[in-house]
Design a protein around this motif. Structure first.
Motif, short mmCIF file in Angstrom:
data_model
loop_
_atom_site.label_atom_id
_atom_site.label_comp_id
_atom_site.label_asym_id
_atom_site.label_seq_id
_atom_site.Cartn_x
_atom_site.Cartn_y
_atom_site.Cartn_z
N LEU A 79 47.32 11.06 50.50
CA LEU A 79 45.76 10.20 50.06
C LEU A 79 45.87 8.82 50.64
O LEU A 79 44.21 8.50 50.07
CB LEU A 79 46.29 10.13 48.48
N GLY A 80 46.64 8.28 51.46
CA GLY A 80 46.35 6.86 51.65
C GLY A 80 46.94 5.84 50.82
O GLY A 80 46.43 4.06 50.68
N ASN A 81 47.63 6.20 49.88
CA ASN A 81 47.82 5.33 48.86
C ASN A 81 49.27 4.72 49.58
O ASN A 81 50.06 5.16 50.55
CB ASN A 81 48.46 5.86 47.49
N GLY A 130 49.42 5.59 40.79
CA GLY A 130 48.88 4.23 40.57
C GLY A 130 50.57 3.02 39.50
O GLY A 130 50.94 4.00 39.90
N ALA A 131 50.34 1.83 39.89
CA ALA A 131 51.42 1.00 39.54
C ALA A 131 50.63 0.47 38.79
O ALA A 131 49.11 -0.06 38.77
CB ALA A 131 51.89 0.61 40.74
N LYS A 132 51.80 -0.57 37.92
CA LYS A 132 50.88 -1.36 37.56
C LYS A 132 51.87 -2.68 36.78
O LYS A 132 53.30 -2.03 37.13
CB LYS A 132 50.80 -1.06 36.19
N PRO A 133 52.18 -4.20 37.31
CA PRO A 133 53.50 -4.76 36.63
C PRO A 133 53.41 -5.04 35.42
O PRO A 133 52.62 -4.56 34.41
CB PRO A 133 53.08 -6.59 37.69
N GLU A 155 46.19 0.31 28.27
CA GLU A 155 46.86 -0.40 28.82
C GLU A 155 48.01 0.48 29.63
O GLU A 155 48.69 -0.50 30.23
CB GLU A 155 47.67 -1.38 27.36
N ALA A 156 48.66 1.36 29.39
CA ALA A 156 49.58 2.31 30.47
C ALA A 156 49.09 2.80 31.07
O ALA A 156 48.04 3.07 31.27
CB ALA A 156 50.15 3.27 28.96
N LEU A 157 49.91 3.05 32.03
CA LEU A 157 49.50 3.78 33.39
C LEU A 157 49.20 5.13 32.91
O LEU A 157 50.35 5.79 32.14
CB LEU A 157 50.23 3.48 34.56
N PRO A 158 48.26 5.81 33.47
CA PRO A 158 47.91 7.16 32.56
C PRO A 158 48.36 8.06 32.95
O PRO A 158 49.28 8.23 34.79
CB PRO A 158 46.42 7.53 33.23
#
Length: 232
Positions: A79-81, A130-133, A155-158
């Motif tokens: 997907l290009g991520n 997706g990613a998140k610290p 606030e969480a990743l879905p």
């Protein structure tokens, strides 16, 4: 019920570049008594050697959560991520109708991850990543939701499933509670340290399969980092 699954009892494989332990049946490891836990299908404890990794491969209709314990993982997909997720942080991939991805350890030392697969609520959605610290300090003494299929946990990743993935860091002697629906399936693994879950002692990388309870109390017997999945 809390069923302890000691690390030494887990299945696994040593591929040289990858040393894997499986909390549930996976690949060439099969245990009919450990073939998922509710909608939780896979919990792999992977150690990936430097400058190696999982070459491009495909998934469909699965929610895949990666919790980085040590080092960092670099993701890329069709997907290009592209992204690098460091220790303590989380990435999620909703495979949906199909996604091809690769996961590499481009670091100078080993990378250690928990890779968690959960069945989605519905099939055929568009794939996403997706990613998140999630700074460990913000989880001090309490559970924080890292990934969630519940719309109010913004606030969480879905993720597209009736589940949540939580993390907590506890100093020795600290305790925190977590409320459960007795009909659901929880699975807890200390990424580091030793804890007591109600009356059951759980060491680093052991698993605790939990159901039929409305609450658990997690007490750190030494400084600990804990990951918990609450699944249907």
């Amino acid at each position: 019920m809390i069923e302890l699954r000691p690390f030494a009892s887990l299945g696994g494989a040593d591929h040289g570049w990858l040393k894997a332990k499986h909390h549930f049946s996976f690949a060439n490891y099969y245990d009919r008594d450990r073939s998922g836990w509710g909608t939780l299908l896979v919990w792999n404890d992977d150690t990936i050697a430097p400058q190696t990794g999982f070459s491009p491969h495909s998934h469909a209709n699965m929610e895949i959560i990666t919790y980085v314990r040590k080092g960092a993982i670099t993701h890329q997909d069709n997907l290009g991520n592209r992204g690098r997720t460091e220790a303590g942080d989380v990435q999620v991939m909703s495979a949906g109708t199909g996604i091809t991805h690769a996961e590499y350890n481009l670091e100078e030392g080993d990378t250690q991850i928990f890779q968690i697969w959960i069945h989605p609520k519905s099939r055929g959605k568009a794939p996403s990543w997706g990613a998140k610290p999630f700074p460990r300090g913000e989880r001090s003494g309490r559970f924080v939701t890292l990934a969630s299929g519940f719309e109010d946990e913004t606030e969480a990743l879905p993720i597209r499933t009736d589940a949540r993935v939580l993390g907590a860091t506890l100093k020795a002697g600290e305790s925190t509670d977590y409320a459960l629906d007795p009909a659901r399936h929880a699975y807890l693994v200390p990424a580091a340290g030793k804890v007591r879950v109600n009356e059951v002692e759980v060491k680093a990388r052991d698993g605790a399969a939990i159901t039929g309870l409305d609450r658990i109390t997690v007490t750190a017997l030494e400084d600990a980092e804990v990951v918990l999945v609450d699944a249907a």
